[in-house]
Design an enzyme around this catalytic site. Sequence first.
Site, PDB file in Angstrom:
ATOM      1  N   GLU A  17      32.894  36.348  29.324  1.00 17.70           N
ATOM      2  CA  GLU A  17      33.870  36.432  30.425  1.00 17.70           C
ATOM      3  C   GLU A  17      33.212  36.114  31.765  1.00 17.70           C
ATOM      4  OE1 GLU A  17      37.076  39.253  30.324  1.00 17.70           O
ATOM      5  OE2 GLU A  17      36.291  40.172  32.149  1.00 17.70           O
ATOM      6  N   TYR A  49      41.521  37.270  36.537  1.00 18.19           N
ATOM      7  CA  TYR A  49      42.518  36.952  37.575  1.00 18.19           C
ATOM      8  C   TYR A  49      42.354  37.982  38.677  1.00 18.19           C
ATOM      9  CZ  TYR A  49      47.228  35.359  39.003  1.00 18.19           C
ATOM     10  OH  TYR A  49      48.311  34.821  39.645  1.00 18.19           O
ATOM     11  N   HIS A  76      43.201  34.589  32.425  1.00 17.27           N
ATOM     12  CA  HIS A  76      43.907  35.854  32.602  1.00 17.27           C
ATOM     13  C   HIS A  76      45.046  35.649  33.598  1.00 17.27           C
ATOM     14  CE1 HIS A  76      40.379  38.686  31.309  1.00 17.27           C
ATOM     15  NE2 HIS A  76      40.378  37.562  30.610  1.00 17.27           N
ATOM     16  N   ARG A 106      49.199  43.588  33.036  1.00 13.33           N
ATOM     17  CA  ARG A 106      49.983  44.124  34.147  1.00 13.33           C
ATOM     18  C   ARG A 106      49.205  44.010  35.448  1.00 13.33           C
ATOM     19  NH1 ARG A 106      50.644  50.408  35.123  1.00 13.33           N
ATOM     20  NH2 ARG A 106      48.546  49.982  35.895  1.00 13.33           N
ATOM     21  N   ALA A 122      52.962  44.899  31.135  1.00 13.27           N
ATOM     22  CA  ALA A 122      52.472  43.637  30.567  1.00 13.27           C
ATOM     23  C   ALA A 122      53.406  43.113  29.475  1.00 13.27           C
ATOM     24  CB  ALA A 122      51.065  43.845  30.000  1.00 13.27           C
ATOM     25  N   TYR A 142      43.032  49.758  24.923  1.00 17.07           N
ATOM     26  CA  TYR A 142      42.137  50.782  25.469  1.00 17.07           C
ATOM     27  C   TYR A 142      41.758  51.805  24.402  1.00 17.07           C
ATOM     28  CZ  TYR A 142      43.958  48.520  29.577  1.00 17.07           C
ATOM     29  OH  TYR A 142      44.299  47.548  30.483  1.00 17.07           O
ATOM     30  N   HIS A 146      44.503  54.220  28.065  1.00 19.07           N
ATOM     31  CA  HIS A 146      44.537  53.697  29.436  1.00 19.07           C
ATOM     32  C   HIS A 146      44.541  54.886  30.395  1.00 19.07           C
ATOM     33  CE1 HIS A 146      46.651  51.945  33.042  1.00 19.07           C
ATOM     34  NE2 HIS A 146      45.733  51.023  32.819  1.00 19.07           N
ATOM     35  N   LYS A 162      53.650  45.482  23.098  1.00 18.37           N
ATOM     36  CA  LYS A 162      53.070  44.210  23.568  1.00 18.37           C
ATOM     37  C   LYS A 162      52.943  43.230  22.397  1.00 18.37           C
ATOM     38  CE  LYS A 162      49.449  45.959  26.131  1.00 18.37           C
ATOM     39  NZ  LYS A 162      48.453  45.996  27.239  1.00 18.37           N
ATOM     40  N   GLN A 209      26.140  49.331  38.443  1.00 13.16           N
ATOM     41  CA  GLN A 209      27.200  48.700  37.644  1.00 13.16           C
ATOM     42  C   GLN A 209      27.855  49.726  36.713  1.00 13.16           C
ATOM     43  OE1 GLN A 209      25.548  45.869  34.968  1.00 13.16           O
ATOM     44  NE2 GLN A 209      27.514  45.258  34.113  1.00 13.16           N
TER      45      GLN A 209
HETATM   46  P1  FAD Z   1      50.230  47.659  30.393  1.00 11.66           P
HETATM   47  O1  FAD Z   1      50.070  47.246  29.000  1.00 11.66           O
HETATM   48  O2  FAD Z   1      51.499  47.311  31.092  1.00 11.66           O
HETATM   49  O3  FAD Z   1      49.977  49.240  30.458  1.00 11.66           O
HETATM   50  C1  FAD Z   1      49.805  49.914  31.700  1.00 11.66           C
HETATM   51  C2  FAD Z   1      50.129  51.394  31.498  1.00 11.66           C
HETATM   52  O4  FAD Z   1      51.536  51.525  31.317  1.00 11.66           O
HETATM   53  C3  FAD Z   1      49.482  52.027  30.272  1.00 11.66           C
HETATM   54  O5  FAD Z   1      49.143  53.356  30.591  1.00 11.66           O
HETATM   55  C4  FAD Z   1      50.578  51.957  29.216  1.00 11.66           C
HETATM   56  O6  FAD Z   1      50.436  52.990  28.222  1.00 11.66           O
HETATM   57  C5  FAD Z   1      51.819  52.190  30.084  1.00 11.66           C
HETATM   58  N1  FAD Z   1      53.031  51.544  29.565  1.00 11.66           N
HETATM   59  C6  FAD Z   1      53.173  50.318  29.022  1.00 11.66           C
HETATM   60  N2  FAD Z   1      54.455  50.082  28.706  1.00 11.66           N
HETATM   61  C7  FAD Z   1      55.153  51.195  29.040  1.00 11.66           C
HETATM   62  C8  FAD Z   1      56.512  51.566  28.968  1.00 11.66           C
HETATM   63  N3  FAD Z   1      57.456  50.746  28.454  1.00 11.66           N
HETATM   64  N4  FAD Z   1      56.885  52.798  29.438  1.00 11.66           N
HETATM   65  C9  FAD Z   1      55.954  53.655  29.954  1.00 11.66           C
HETATM   66  N5  FAD Z   1      54.642  53.353  30.053  1.00 11.66           N
HETATM   67  C10 FAD Z   1      54.253  52.138  29.618  1.00 11.66           C
HETATM   68  N6  FAD Z   1      42.897  43.338  35.799  1.00 11.66           N
HETATM   69  C11 FAD Z   1      43.005  42.296  36.678  1.00 11.66           C
HETATM   70  O7  FAD Z   1      43.465  42.513  37.814  1.00 11.66           O
HETATM   71  N7  FAD Z   1      42.620  41.024  36.343  1.00 11.66           N
HETATM   72  C12 FAD Z   1      42.116  40.723  35.124  1.00 11.66           C
HETATM   73  O8  FAD Z   1      41.783  39.574  34.854  1.00 11.66           O
HETATM   74  C13 FAD Z   1      41.981  41.777  34.159  1.00 11.66           C
HETATM   75  N8  FAD Z   1      41.499  41.548  32.914  1.00 11.66           N
HETATM   76  C14 FAD Z   1      41.425  42.570  31.992  1.00 11.66           C
HETATM   77  C15 FAD Z   1      40.967  42.285  30.691  1.00 11.66           C
HETATM   78  C16 FAD Z   1      40.888  43.309  29.738  1.00 11.66           C
HETATM   79  C17 FAD Z   1      40.412  42.982  28.346  1.00 11.66           C
HETATM   80  C18 FAD Z   1      41.227  44.644  30.090  1.00 11.66           C
HETATM   81  C19 FAD Z   1      41.085  45.746  29.095  1.00 11.66           C
HETATM   82  C20 FAD Z   1      41.680  44.935  31.376  1.00 11.66           C
HETATM   83  C21 FAD Z   1      41.803  43.896  32.343  1.00 11.66           C
HETATM   84  N9  FAD Z   1      42.290  44.142  33.640  1.00 11.66           N
HETATM   85  C22 FAD Z   1      42.391  43.106  34.554  1.00 11.66           C
HETATM   86  C23 FAD Z   1      42.665  45.499  34.045  1.00 11.66           C
HETATM   87  C24 FAD Z   1      44.164  45.783  33.762  1.00 11.66           C
HETATM   88  O9  FAD Z   1      44.958  44.967  34.576  1.00 11.66           O
HETATM   89  C25 FAD Z   1      44.410  47.262  34.062  1.00 11.66           C
HETATM   90  O10 FAD Z   1      43.770  48.074  33.104  1.00 11.66           O
HETATM   91  C26 FAD Z   1      45.859  47.675  34.239  1.00 11.66           C
HETATM   92  O11 FAD Z   1      45.877  48.986  34.821  1.00 11.66           O
HETATM   93  C27 FAD Z   1      46.691  47.736  32.954  1.00 11.66           C
HETATM   94  O12 FAD Z   1      46.984  46.483  32.491  1.00 11.66           O
HETATM   95  P2  FAD Z   1      47.699  46.291  31.052  1.00 11.66           P
HETATM   96  O13 FAD Z   1      47.990  44.861  30.918  1.00 11.66           O
HETATM   97  O14 FAD Z   1      46.919  46.962  30.002  1.00 11.66           O
HETATM   98  O15 FAD Z   1      49.065  47.105  31.343  1.00 11.66           O
END
Ligand code: FAD
Length: 288
Positions: A17, A49, A76, A106, A122, A142, A146, A162, A209
């Site tokens: 990455e 991103y 991303h 998200r 997301a 996670y 999360h 998802k 880090q």
């Molecule tokens: P989601 O899947 O939407 O989940 C977010 C929270 O909402 C979780 O607690 C989930 O349980 C909850 N949730 C989901 N759906 C529902 C629902 N219907 N009702 C109630 N609760 C719900 N961030 C960046 O800014 N840029 C990046 O490039 C980036 N890359 C990443 C790559 C990886 C592999 C990982 C693990 C994380 C990355 N992140 C990045 C961080 C990520 O954006 C954050 O962890 C963010 O807080 C959650 O994103 P998500 O897509 O997992 O969200």
Amino acid sequence: MKIKDILAKNEPTLSFEVFPPKTEDKYESVEKAASEIAKLNPAFMSVTYGAGGGTSQYTVDIAAALKAKGVTPLAHLTCVSSTREKVHSVLDQLKAQGIENVLALRGDIPKDGKIENDYRYASELIAEIKASGDFCIGAACYPEGHVESVNKTADIQHLKEKVEAGCDFVTTQMFFDNNIFYNFLYRIREKGILVPVLPGIMPITNKKQLRRSMELSGTAVPQRFLAIIDRFGDDPEAMKQAGIAYATDQIIDLIANGINHIHVYSMNKPDVATAIMNNLSAILKVED
Ligand code: FAD
């Protein structure tokens, strides 16, 4: 090439990455680091991103540069701070560059709480990307839950949403204890989540880090790793060597237990990516 097709080969491979620059003056140095890592011939490379999407152009540009070097890119894309129009403009740019893989996220909620209203989770972004073209879609997961989720069961249920929305594989948040990953895998498989799960391994090469990573992700640090920080944290070269060895050890254990593909959070550090690749050359059957 689509990442789901790379994963279907089921051979031990690594992906790396990189993150895009925040400002234009840093673009050249990031592209150079990404190109150095690309020379290692990883299975694919992901490009993160920037929070808020203000630097989205650099994500597309670095991903396109990697593709030109013959490495499959994974771009991303986050949605919570973006409008639908912005998301579609990025998807159009990816299509124009022939980039087929998107990690749909998200994004973190900004400290000031200001978000756009078009997306909440997301899963909504995944459904929209699915309907927008022939993309291979990944999502985040996670193993320790999360940080915002009420409990792991709810988090796994949302992960399932998802996958049902159309994601082809998931990549984990970093973890330092492989047993946490194995337990997670057992739990999600039991809930019918059957897509490939790519463990995300972060080589910690300096003390600062680790602190930053823990603050962001809430990842647990085992005693064995804390001892390494205690003993070598103030000696940069020793800490780097120990951090690379620890990550290598995690990867060997994963491959030995049948997990063939591992994603390495190489953080724009070609030296770290190279050291890990060299440590695993026979296991990965790297040709000279
Ligand atoms: P989601 O899947 O939407 O989940 C977010 C929270 O909402 C979780 O607690 C989930 O349980 C909850 N949730 C989901 N759906 C529902 C629902 N219907 N009702 C109630 N609760 C719900 N961030 C960046 O800014 N840029 C990046 O490039 C980036 N890359 C990443 C790559 C990886 C592999 C990982 C693990 C994380 C990355 N992140 C990045 C961080 C990520 O954006 C954050 O962890 C963010 O807080 C959650 O994103 P998500 O897509 O997992 O969200």
